[in-house]
Design an enzyme around this catalytic site. Structure first.
Site, short mmCIF file in Angstrom:
data_model
loop_
_atom_site.label_atom_id
_atom_site.label_comp_id
_atom_site.label_asym_id
_atom_site.label_seq_id
_atom_site.Cartn_x
_atom_site.Cartn_y
_atom_site.Cartn_z
N PRO A 6 12.11 -1.10 -0.60
CA PRO A 6 12.82 -2.00 -1.05
C PRO A 6 13.48 -1.50 -2.46
O PRO A 6 12.80 -1.31 -3.40
CB PRO A 6 12.03 -3.27 -1.22
CG PRO A 6 10.94 -3.00 -0.50
CD PRO A 6 10.37 -1.59 -0.63
N GLU A 7 14.74 -1.49 -2.45
CA GLU A 7 15.60 -1.31 -3.61
C GLU A 7 16.58 -2.23 -3.67
O GLU A 7 16.27 -3.45 -2.92
CB GLU A 7 16.36 0.24 -3.51
CG GLU A 7 15.49 1.28 -3.38
CD GLU A 7 15.87 2.50 -3.46
OE1 GLU A 7 17.23 2.87 -3.85
OE2 GLU A 7 15.32 3.49 -2.69
N HIS A 63 -2.83 -6.68 6.00
CA HIS A 63 -2.50 -6.67 4.63
C HIS A 63 -1.80 -7.68 4.18
O HIS A 63 -0.92 -7.52 3.13
CB HIS A 63 -1.84 -5.35 4.45
CG HIS A 63 -2.73 -3.98 4.90
ND1 HIS A 63 -3.47 -3.48 4.35
CD2 HIS A 63 -2.25 -3.14 5.81
CE1 HIS A 63 -4.11 -2.62 5.07
NE2 HIS A 63 -3.55 -2.34 6.11
N ARG A 103 0.31 -0.92 0.89
CA ARG A 103 -0.27 0.00 -0.10
C ARG A 103 -0.38 -0.74 -1.48
O ARG A 103 -0.98 -0.23 -2.53
CB ARG A 103 1.00 1.11 -0.48
CG ARG A 103 0.80 2.05 0.71
CD ARG A 103 1.84 3.34 0.49
NE ARG A 103 2.48 3.23 1.96
CZ ARG A 103 3.43 4.22 2.03
NH1 ARG A 103 3.74 4.76 1.19
NH2 ARG A 103 3.99 4.20 3.46
#
Length: 291
Positions: free
Chosen positions: A2-3, A100, A119
């Site tokens: 994500p940017e 997660h 992560r």
DNA sequence: AGCTCTTCCTGAAAGC
DNA sequence: TGCTTTCAGGAAGAGC
């Protein structure tokens, strides 16, 4: 990953349905990416979501505290950075829970806002109104609102490589590895060029390229390389328009030369060696003997 | 001071 | 085939 365009897409999705909702309950899984998990669990239940906005790559949720003594409490800002693999989605409690998933916000309309992050490179912070200005102050200007004059002032005098500067959130907030490479390709500038050695014309071209790439990516709802999805769980489409990112060995769409990958500022950087000529070799006190 | 490199984390893909 | 290694990368912190 994500940017700015991906975060903007997530924010637009959340903004369509979350303002006005009240957080009833917070459930937490792993919390090592949350600044103060106790504060989250204690202060959020009862709070009303007033507004949702984007600040660079951060999702910012403005909350009005509820519960006892609420009238005297200042607003809170729930700040979420999606890191590499973060997902912020609205679901129904009966929907299957993705692996997660570490944060669940129960809402007063029966839905759930969930945070999933394989992560755990993301971050969640709770910032009181009194400290939000300091947080904002650490970030650079918004790429789509930066004038050419400001862009030149921020980059033109710096001795670092242009790629490293594009990734510096304190200069320009929201550009990451994908959009830095795509912008440099469109501006025909090699990622390892020293910013201060770029011409005024090149800086102007880069300024325009950054805005064009980000705008086009927002229109296609971001790039889904591996994990990125919007607030409804849908993938973006802009990865199909990437001209250099992760295209090592494939032909340049402009000249046919093979796209190459080098490490600049510790990051994989993709470029066309013909369209984006490398920086001239520095003057050396030990010149290479020519034959 | 200003920059580059390393570290955190997990899963996919490459390597042997 | 199956195990091990490498790689991806945002940003904080270490190191030069």
């Amino acid at each position: 990953m994500p940017e700015l365009p991906e975060v903007e897409t997530v924010v637009r999705g959340l903004r369509a349905s979350l303002p006005g909702r009240i957080i009833l309950d917070v459930r937490l899984g792993k919390t090592d990416f949350i600044d103060d998990p106790v504060a989250l669990a204690e202060q959020l239940p009862g709070a009303r979501i007033a507004d949702i906005s984007r600040l660079g790559k951060f999702v910012c949720m403005e909350l009005v505290p509820g519960g006892p003594a609420a009238s005297s409490e200042a607003r809170l800002h729930l700040i979420v950075h999606l890191g590499m693999t973060g997902q912020l989605t609205t679901r129904h409690p009966a929907d299957p829970v993705a692996p997660h998933t570490h944060v669940f916000f129960a809402l007063d309309d029966g839905r759930e806002l969930r945070y999933t992050d394989i992560r755990r490179f993301g971050r969640i912070l709770l910032i009181p109104e009194s400290r939000i200005a300091v947080f904002r102050g650490r970030l650079g200007s918004e790429p789509l609102e930066t004038t050419l004059e400001e862009f030149r002032a921020r980059f033109g005098l710096r001795r670092a490589r242009i790629k490293a500067l594009l990734l510096d959130q304190g200069l320009l907030r929201g550009v990451g590895n994908i959009y830095a490479d795509e912008s440099l390709f469109r501006a025909r500038i090699h990622p390892a060029r020293i910013a201060a050695r770029l011409t005024q014309t090149q800086l102007a071209t880069l300024h325009r390229a950054v805005r064009e790439v980000l705008t086009a990516a927002i229109r296609l709802r971001g790039s889904s390389i591996s994990d990125y999805v919007d607030s409804d769980g849908n993938r973006g489409e802009f990865q199909r328009r990437h001209r250099v990112y992760r295209r090592e060995g494939k032909p340049c769409v402009r000249c046919g030369e093979k796209i190459r990958r080098v490490i600049v500022a510790g990051r994989s950087s993709y470029f066309c060696p013909r369209c984006q000529p490398p920086p001239r070799a520095q003057k050396s006190r030990h010149p290479v003997k020519r034959t």
